[in-house]
Design a protein around this motif. Structure first.
Motif, short mmCIF file in Angstrom:
data_model
loop_
_atom_site.label_atom_id
_atom_site.label_comp_id
_atom_site.label_asym_id
_atom_site.label_seq_id
_atom_site.Cartn_x
_atom_site.Cartn_y
_atom_site.Cartn_z
N THR A 58 -37.15 -42.21 -37.03
CA THR A 58 -36.23 -42.92 -36.13
C THR A 58 -34.81 -42.37 -36.26
O THR A 58 -34.14 -42.12 -35.25
N LEU A 59 -34.37 -42.17 -37.48
CA LEU A 59 -33.02 -41.61 -37.68
C LEU A 59 -32.93 -40.18 -37.15
O LEU A 59 -31.93 -39.80 -36.53
N LEU A 60 -33.97 -39.40 -37.36
CA LEU A 60 -34.00 -38.03 -36.85
C LEU A 60 -33.93 -38.01 -35.32
O LEU A 60 -33.15 -37.25 -34.73
N PHE A 61 -34.72 -38.87 -34.67
CA PHE A 61 -34.71 -38.94 -33.21
C PHE A 61 -33.37 -39.50 -32.69
O PHE A 61 -32.91 -39.12 -31.62
N THR A 62 -32.75 -40.38 -33.45
CA THR A 62 -31.43 -40.91 -33.08
C THR A 62 -30.39 -39.79 -33.10
O THR A 62 -29.59 -39.65 -32.17
N VAL A 63 -30.42 -38.99 -34.15
CA VAL A 63 -29.50 -37.86 -34.24
C VAL A 63 -29.74 -36.88 -33.10
O VAL A 63 -28.80 -36.37 -32.48
N GLU A 64 -31.00 -36.63 -32.79
CA GLU A 64 -31.33 -35.72 -31.69
C GLU A 64 -30.79 -36.26 -30.37
O GLU A 64 -30.19 -35.53 -29.58
N TYR A 65 -30.98 -37.56 -30.12
CA TYR A 65 -30.50 -38.18 -28.88
C TYR A 65 -28.97 -38.12 -28.79
O TYR A 65 -28.42 -37.73 -27.76
N LEU A 66 -28.30 -38.48 -29.87
CA LEU A 66 -26.83 -38.44 -29.87
C LEU A 66 -26.31 -37.01 -29.71
O LEU A 66 -25.30 -36.78 -29.04
N THR A 67 -27.02 -36.05 -30.30
CA THR A 67 -26.62 -34.64 -30.15
C THR A 67 -26.78 -34.19 -28.70
O THR A 67 -25.93 -33.47 -28.16
N ARG A 68 -27.85 -34.61 -28.06
CA ARG A 68 -28.03 -34.29 -26.63
C ARG A 68 -26.89 -34.88 -25.81
O ARG A 68 -26.35 -34.21 -24.93
N LEU A 69 -26.54 -36.13 -26.08
CA LEU A 69 -25.43 -36.76 -25.35
C LEU A 69 -24.12 -36.01 -25.59
O LEU A 69 -23.31 -35.84 -24.68
N TRP A 70 -23.92 -35.56 -26.81
CA TRP A 70 -22.68 -34.87 -27.17
C TRP A 70 -22.54 -33.51 -26.49
O TRP A 70 -21.46 -33.13 -26.07
#
Length: 116
Positions: free
Chosen positions: A74-86
């Motif tokens: 979950t934390l890994l996918f959260t980082v991936e999602y936030l990185t995509r947004l960034w």
């Protein structure tokens, strides 16, 4: 093929932001292909963990390990999602796109379960 025309990085962007965009959204680059393969392996491993957690005998034996793995993913996918947004030029456009909604829905259940 995905239409990413609305998701280009901003015109005036840092090199690291542009490079990140190229890796995450670029299937035609070596690093982009590696990112996609690693992401698929992580997704499949996450699904396997969830499946194993649904088996009572496995959950009894390895429940805390499986819950820890679920939070890790979950934390890994959260980082991936936030990185995509960034790294995209229009984060709200990505967040409302089918890909963005799928990414959000991948992490939301775990966070909701924490609140409930």
């Amino acid at each position: 093929m995905r239409d990413l025309s609305n998701l280009r990085p901003p015109v005036e962007t840092s090199l690291i932001r542009h490079r990140t965009y190229t890796i995450i959204f670029g299937q035609d680059t070596r690093l982009g292909r590696i990112f996609d393969v690693v992401l698929i392996v992580v997704i499949l491993t996450s699904v396997l963990v969830i499946m194993l957690e649904s088996v009572a005998s496995v959950r009894t034996e390895y429940g805390s390990l499986l819950r820890g793995a679920e939070w890790f993913f979950t934390l890994l996918f959260t980082v991936e999602y936030l990185t995509r947004l960034w790294c995209v030029g229009r984060p709200l456009t990505y967040a409302k796109s089918p890909l963005g909604l799928i990414d959000l829905l991948a992490v939301l259940p775990t966070y909701v379960s924490l609140l409930l």
